[in-house]
Enzyme design. Structure first.
Site, mmCIF file in Angstrom:
data_model
loop_
_atom_site.group_PDB
_atom_site.id
_atom_site.type_symbol
_atom_site.label_atom_id
_atom_site.label_comp_id
_atom_site.label_asym_id
_atom_site.label_seq_id
_atom_site.Cartn_x
_atom_site.Cartn_y
_atom_site.Cartn_z
ATOM 1 N NE ARG A 146 -0.675 4.865 8.777
ATOM 2 C CZ ARG A 146 -1.971 4.716 9.093
ATOM 3 N NH1 ARG A 146 -2.377 4.934 10.321
ATOM 4 N NH2 ARG A 146 -2.834 4.358 8.153
ATOM 5 C CB CYS B 141 -0.889 -0.006 1.238
ATOM 6 S SG CYS B 141 -2.057 1.377 1.285
ATOM 7 C CB CYS C 162 -5.830 -0.388 4.740
ATOM 8 S SG CYS C 162 -5.453 0.123 3.051
ATOM 9 C CG ASP D 287 -0.647 3.982 5.377
ATOM 10 O OD1 ASP D 287 0.251 4.460 6.096
ATOM 11 O OD2 ASP D 287 -1.852 4.016 5.680
ATOM 12 C CG HIS E 211 -1.577 -1.151 5.975
ATOM 13 N ND1 HIS E 211 -2.127 -0.123 6.710
ATOM 14 C CD2 HIS E 211 -1.714 -0.794 4.680
ATOM 15 C CE1 HIS E 211 -2.549 0.812 5.884
ATOM 16 N NE2 HIS E 211 -2.314 0.448 4.639
#
Ligand SMILES: [Zn+2]
Length: 208
Positions: free
Chosen positions: A48, A44, A103, A46, A100
């Site tokens: 993080r 992803c 999400c 993302d 994750h």
């Protein structure tokens, strides 16, 4: 608008390059000659879940494709070209599809699944991109789940679905059909933001 975040990045890059050279003087010279990663990571976007940071990897260790909600669509030339190059040119041995917890893309699809009846014509690049995941949400029975249980269920189903898609793609089918080809294994992993750990959900290879 502040340019401080940009200055911070560039300063950190300079310091990092100097420290790498201090530890391994020929690191960049060797890196520039070519790459031979064993892993393709599809994850992803993302911020993080930065694959190299969370696995303590170095430049050259992981070939990467990331997008919103770690999708692998069978008509997506971007993802397909990454997978094709990784298998046929680089010779990666493992493809890891990593979703994750928490999400945002999965959350958006849970909302979109509720809204779809109210706004059937709504179309943006993001809703089009996530449309297959929204359809997957609609196929799940989440009625007995709390909001967080529903989100975890969607994230997990998404990982399984994208692993499935990867296994149905031409580069994997071709690699698995050829007994002389390099062995490739496809993994589905879940990264838990709250604890920083990866959990293995599924493994597929030519025999599976
Ligand atoms: Zn995400």
């Amino acid at each position: 608008m502040s340019h401080k975040p940009i200055r911070t990045l560039l300063n950190a890059n300079e310091e990092w390059a100097q420290s790498v050279i201090k530890d391994t003087p020929d690191f960049f010279a060797r890196s520039a000659t070519g790459q031979k990663p064993k892993i393709l990571w599809i994850g992803c976007s993302d911020s993080r879940v930065p694959e190299s940071v969370i696995t303590a990897s170095k430049p050259g260790d992981i070939f990467v494709h990331r997008n919103v909600a770690n999708q692998f669509h069978l008509h997506d030339d971007s993802a397909l070209s990454v997978l094709t190059f990784a298998i046929k040119e680089i010779g990666v041995e493992h493809v890891v599809l990593v979703g994750h917890t928490n999400c945002g893309g999965a959350m958006a699809c849970i909302e979109a699944a509720k809204d779809r009846a109210a706004n059937p014509g709504l179309s943006t690049p993001l809703t089009r991109w996530l449309s297959p995941l929204t359809a997957l949400v609609q196929s799940l029975d989440l009625s007995a789940c709390s909001a967080s249980e529903a989100l975890n269920k969607v994230v997990e189903a998404n990982i399984i679905k994208q692993v499935d898609n990867i296994c149905k793609s031409e580069p994997i089918i071709t690699a698995w059909a050829d007994p002389d080809a390099k062995k490739v294994t496809v993994h589905g992993w879940m990264y838990d933001l709250a604890v920083g750990r990866i959990t293995k959900l599924v493994v597929r290879d030519a025999q599976a």
